[in-house]
Design a protein around this motif. Structure first.
Motif: not given
Length: 187
Positions: A14-23, A120-128, A130-134, A173-175
């Motif tokens: 759920r937390r990782m999907k939250g990072a995806m939704e934010s992205l 866009a790449a910076q936004y994706a890196e922020s999401a990555r 966040a996922v790695r923090n989870v 995220v990459d996709e």
């Protein structure tokens, strides 16, 4: 006897999907040369002494592919909404027609498209990140479980399942980034 260890993978997912939704929301606010109501969502208008999202002071419409219109409900807020749009950094010059603010979306030049792909790449890196923090939180929970008697086999099982979930989310995220960059570069 050791207590049974159970990792809440649903919470991690759920937390990782939250990072995806934010992205997805951040990608939605990126201008791609096509009009989209989501591009004005982050704009805040100083309405009645407090910052208010622009979609709460007027109706946002996309009547044609290169035009966004905002019908402001209160005539007193038209000037403030126009000012908020000018200062938002969208790079769009609003045009007034009574209480309707029209935002013509200009064609993007090659240089601006390249800048947007970098954003866009910076936004994706922020999401990555966040996922790695989870993922790190999940791994920390597993380590705590090990100290309370979790077997090595169970530890490996949980670590593998957290890693698989992480890999799946990073791939998503990459996709999403690939798709957004293709959309931005499309003329």
């Amino acid at each position: 006897m050791a207590e049974e260890f159970e990792l809440d993978t649903d919470d991690l997912e759920r937390r990782m999907k939250g990072a995806m939704e934010s992205l997805r929301q951040e990608f939605g606010s990126l201008r791609t040369g096509r009009a989209s109501a989501s591009m004005v969502e982050p704009i805040m208008v100083d309405a009645y002494g407090s910052p208010t999202p622009i979609n709460q002071v007027g109706t946002v419409n996309v009547p044609e592919p290169r035009m966004v219109t905002i019908n402001i409900w209160d005539k007193a807020l038209v000037g403030k909404a126009e000012k908020a749009i000018r200062e938002s950094g969208l790079g769009i010059n609003p045009q007034l027609n009574g209480t309707i603010i029209m935002l013509p979306i200009p064609e993007l030049n090659e240089e601006r498209r390249r800048e947007l792909t970098k954003v866009a790449a910076q936004y994706a890196e922020s999401a990555r990140v966040a996922v790695r923090n989870v993922r790190r939180d999940g791994m920390d929970q597993i380590k705590k479980g090990k100290s309370s008697g979790l077997s090595e086999d169970d530890q490996k099982f949980w670590e593998t399942s957290v890693q698989e979930l992480t890999d799946k989310m990073i791939a998503a995220v990459d996709e999403a980034l690939e798709s957004k960059q293709a959309e931005i570069m499309q003329v």
